[in-house]
Write a protein that holds these residues in place. Structure first.
Motif, short mmCIF file in Angstrom:
data_model
loop_
_atom_site.label_atom_id
_atom_site.label_comp_id
_atom_site.label_asym_id
_atom_site.label_seq_id
_atom_site.Cartn_x
_atom_site.Cartn_y
_atom_site.Cartn_z
N ARG A 255 -6.76 12.96 -23.01
CA ARG A 255 -7.97 12.74 -22.22
C ARG A 255 -8.12 13.80 -21.13
O ARG A 255 -9.23 14.30 -20.88
N ILE A 256 -7.03 14.15 -20.46
CA ILE A 256 -7.10 15.15 -19.40
C ILE A 256 -7.43 16.52 -19.97
O ILE A 256 -8.31 17.25 -19.45
N GLU A 257 -6.75 16.92 -21.06
CA GLU A 257 -7.01 18.24 -21.65
C GLU A 257 -8.40 18.30 -22.26
O GLU A 257 -9.04 19.36 -22.25
N ALA A 258 -8.89 17.18 -22.79
CA ALA A 258 -10.23 17.19 -23.40
C ALA A 258 -11.32 17.39 -22.36
O ALA A 258 -12.33 18.05 -22.63
N ILE A 259 -11.12 16.85 -21.15
CA ILE A 259 -12.17 16.99 -20.13
C ILE A 259 -12.09 18.34 -19.42
O ILE A 259 -13.08 18.82 -18.87
N LYS A 412 -10.39 21.48 -6.36
CA LYS A 412 -10.79 20.14 -5.93
C LYS A 412 -11.62 19.45 -7.01
O LYS A 412 -11.47 18.26 -7.27
N GLU A 413 -12.49 20.21 -7.65
CA GLU A 413 -13.31 19.64 -8.73
C GLU A 413 -12.43 19.22 -9.92
O GLU A 413 -12.64 18.14 -10.49
N ILE A 414 -11.47 20.05 -10.25
CA ILE A 414 -10.56 19.70 -11.35
C ILE A 414 -9.75 18.47 -10.98
O ILE A 414 -9.51 17.58 -11.81
N ASN A 415 -9.34 18.38 -9.71
CA ASN A 415 -8.59 17.21 -9.26
C ASN A 415 -9.41 15.95 -9.40
O ASN A 415 -8.92 14.91 -9.86
N SER A 416 -10.69 16.00 -9.05
CA SER A 416 -11.56 14.83 -9.17
C SER A 416 -11.76 14.44 -10.63
O SER A 416 -11.76 13.25 -10.99
N LEU A 417 -11.92 15.43 -11.50
CA LEU A 417 -12.10 15.13 -12.92
C LEU A 417 -10.86 14.45 -13.51
O LEU A 417 -10.96 13.50 -14.29
N VAL A 418 -9.69 14.96 -13.15
CA VAL A 418 -8.45 14.38 -13.69
C VAL A 418 -8.26 12.96 -13.17
O VAL A 418 -7.82 12.05 -13.90
N ARG A 419 -8.60 12.71 -11.91
CA ARG A 419 -8.50 11.35 -11.35
C ARG A 419 -9.35 10.36 -12.15
O ARG A 419 -8.92 9.25 -12.47
N GLU A 420 -10.57 10.77 -12.45
CA GLU A 420 -11.45 9.88 -13.20
C GLU A 420 -10.97 9.70 -14.65
O GLU A 420 -11.12 8.63 -15.23
N ALA A 421 -10.41 10.77 -15.23
CA ALA A 421 -9.96 10.68 -16.62
C ALA A 421 -8.75 9.78 -16.78
O ALA A 421 -8.63 9.05 -17.77
N MET A 422 -7.85 9.81 -15.82
CA MET A 422 -6.63 9.01 -15.93
C MET A 422 -6.75 7.64 -15.29
O MET A 422 -5.83 6.83 -15.37
N GLY A 423 -7.87 7.35 -14.62
CA GLY A 423 -8.02 6.06 -13.97
C GLY A 423 -7.12 5.93 -12.76
O GLY A 423 -6.35 4.97 -12.64
N TYR A 424 -7.21 6.91 -11.88
CA TYR A 424 -6.34 6.97 -10.71
C TYR A 424 -6.56 5.75 -9.82
O TYR A 424 -7.69 5.34 -9.56
N SER A 425 -5.46 5.16 -9.33
CA SER A 425 -5.53 3.98 -8.46
C SER A 425 -4.53 4.16 -7.32
O SER A 425 -3.32 4.26 -7.54
N GLU A 426 -5.06 4.21 -6.09
CA GLU A 426 -4.19 4.31 -4.93
C GLU A 426 -3.42 3.01 -4.70
O GLU A 426 -2.27 3.03 -4.25
N LYS A 427 -4.05 1.88 -5.00
CA LYS A 427 -3.39 0.59 -4.83
C LYS A 427 -2.16 0.48 -5.72
O LYS A 427 -1.15 -0.13 -5.34
N ARG A 428 -2.24 1.06 -6.88
CA ARG A 428 -1.13 1.02 -7.82
C ARG A 428 -0.05 2.04 -7.46
O ARG A 428 1.08 1.96 -7.94
#
Length: 557
Positions: A255-259, A412-428
């Motif tokens: 998913r990360i490499e595809a985006i 920063k843009e790549i960081n945001s894309l990867v966060r959305e692709a992997m379902g980043y959760s700070e709580k977790r």
């Protein structure tokens, strides 16, 4: 003078000439020629048979003596060539017939295996006891189960032991049957947890009233493969869990490499994801009681019962008990309403005593909450991702390729894309690291198999070498042995007739002129030339010269 071949010899066919030349040879040369021809023919036949000899392949390996004898008998009946391996543990037949012969032998029930099956029931003797029938049935069932287990690819042989109690109507508690399985695995093979569980369930399903916990599986090293946990979850690490983690991590990587591929390019991004999974299984049962008559909610009445009782007393004369008390009572003088006025007398009567009783019973509902909670396994506790992006590739004005790092906004843009692709959760507690670096040129190279290690090339080289070896041996015998021998049998080249004719014409001219000295000189040169040729012919072809001398002697004799 030189010997000139006659017209009859010149007109004879080559076969007749060869036969005549062969007859003129000595006995030793004739024997040598025959042996050489026989050797060449044998070599050609052997090379042809060797080139057409079939390659043998294993038909069955590690079969018992009984099955081996039955298989050999069947092969002899089918006229199939066979041979044994060097160790004697395998039966080999031509490679083209392996699959056909296996199917034909399977149709005959071969190989049967070293353990007997239900064919024991076919040879039952008349008048056998019930005990003997039960023993034969148990042996047949053990053999069939062992054959089923041996069909697994990792199992070389297996033995099954059944412990079945004799049924009886007098026993109160029925004894459950049990099974023990001994496995002999192939070297280097290991059975997985699922395969062992499959063997256990196979045994449980094949024997009536056999539970899974009564099945024991042991390998040839004495290791216990089956676990008896009475249906509880096995606490050991399961290989399926590791496989699930790997699949989940690979899914996130894709998913990360595809985006990021449309932005950076297919070979300019690398990603790795580590997933921390929770495979604990939690079951919780709760029973909660809430207090009644809360301010927010009114109490629920389950049942209510009210009882009211009232009794009115009468005015009786008192006195000493005696005969007067046994007289009948006087007429009632009570007024219509108690406590009312007496119309006759006009005065008030004293109040009549009364007895009242009131009971009330209320049953309220008791609040009760029962919860059964079962947490699912395989929950993600934490994700850690690392992404490396290659420098941007550019071509300058001089046509040279240069690499430039990405800007902070692009990172920063790549960081945001990867966060959305992997379902980043700070709580977790997830973590993400994006790095921009220069890739080396050897990261994407794939090592190919060398040509000299390719199995297809090796097989083709062996076949070509085999044919070239046969051709080289045949050419050696033809060129170095047979050809020189046949060349020795060929007749010498005929003398040049033109030279003889020119010499004879010159002699005729000199004889007509009457020049005797020149005529003698020419005759002497011709004689010397013929004598030289005769000597050379005697050296090169002594057999022909000997035959000519024999003809001269026979004619003059």
């Amino acid at each position: 003078m030189a010997t000139v071949p006659s017209e009859s010899n010149a007109a004879a066919p080559p076969t007749t000439i060869r036969l005549a030349q062969f007859n003129q040879l000595s006995n030793q040369k004739k024997l040598g020629l025959i042996l050489s021809a026989a050797a060449v023919i044998a070599l050609l036949v052997g090379a042809l048979m060797w080139s057409q000899a079939p390659d043998y392949r294993v038909l069955y390996n590690n079969v018992s003596d009984q099955d081996g004898a039955a298989i050999i008998t069947a092969l002899q009946q089918m006229n199939v060539p066979y041979k044994f391996s060097e160790s004697g543990g395998a039966i080999l037949i031509p490679e083209r017939q392996v699959h056909e012969i296996r199917l034909r032998l399977a149709g005959q029930g071969l190989p049967k295996g070293s353990l007997p099956g239900f064919e024991l029931m076919e040879n039952q003797k008349f008048g056998s006891s019930q005990f003997l029938e039960q023993v034969n049935y148990q042996r047949a069932l053990e053999g069939e189960l062992a054959r089923s287990v041996q069909s697994l690819s990792a199992v070389q042989s297996a033995r099954v032991h059944l412990a079945i109690a004799k049924p009886s109507v007098f026993s109160r508690e029925k004894q459950q049957p049990s099974v023990s399985v001994l496995l002999n695995l192939y070297p280097g093979r290991v059975l997985g947890v699922e395969q062992v569980s499959a063997i256990v369930h196979l045994m449980s399903s094949s024997v009536p009233s056999l539970s899974v916990k009564n099945v024991t599986v042991v390998d040839q090293n004495g290791n216990l493969l089956s676990t008896q946990n009475d249906g509880k979850q096995d606490s050991r690490f399961d290989a399926k869990q590791l496989e699930y983690i790997q699949e989940l991590e690979e899914n996130y990587i894709r998913r990360i490499e595809a985006i990021l591929t449309p932005i950076t390019g297919a070979a300019n991004v690398r990603a790795q994801v580590t997933a921390d999974m929770d495979f604990s299984r939690i079951e919780r049962a709760e029973e909660i009681y809430r207090p009644n008559n809360t301010e927010s909610e009114a109490a629920a009445i389950r049942s209510q019962q009210t009882l009211e009782a009232t009794s009115i007393g009468a005015k009786l004369d008192g006195g000493i008990p005696g005969a007067l008390t046994n007289r009948p009572p006087e007429p009632a003088a009570a007024p219509i309403e108690a406590g009312g006025e007496n119309n006759e007398e006009g005065d008030k009567t004293p109040p009549i005593p009364t007895d009242q009783k009131k009971e009330s019973t209320i049953n309220y509902e008791v609040d009760k909450t029962v919860q059964h909670t079962q947490h699912s396994t395989g929950n993600i506790k934490r994700l850690s991702a690392a992404v490396v992006v290659n420098y941007r590739k550019k071509v300058d004005e001089n046509g040279e390729v240069i690499y430039e790092p990405l800007t902070a906004d692009e990172i920063k843009e790549i960081n945001s894309l990867v966060r959305e692709a992997m379902g980043y959760s700070e709580k977790r507690g997830d973590s993400l690291t994006v790095t921009n670096g220069l890739f080396t040129a050897d990261t994407a190279t794939i090592l190919d198999i060398p040509l000299w290690k390719d199995p297809d090339v090796i097989m083709l080289a062996k076949e070509i070498g085999k044919q070239l070896l046969i051709a080289a041996v045949v050419l050696f015998f033809l060129l170095k042995i047979l050809r020189p021998f046949l060349k020795s049998l060929t007749p010498p080249p005929p003398p040049v007739e033109s030279e003889n004719l020119s010499g004879e014409a010159e002699l005729d001219q000199l004889s007509e002129r009457g020049d005797g000295a020149a005529l003698q000189a020419i005759q002497k040169s011709i004689f010397d030339e013929n004598l030289k040729k005769a000597k050379q012919l005697a050296v090169d072809e002594p057999a022909i010269v000997a035959n000519v001398v024999k003809e001269w002697i026979s004619k003059n004799g």
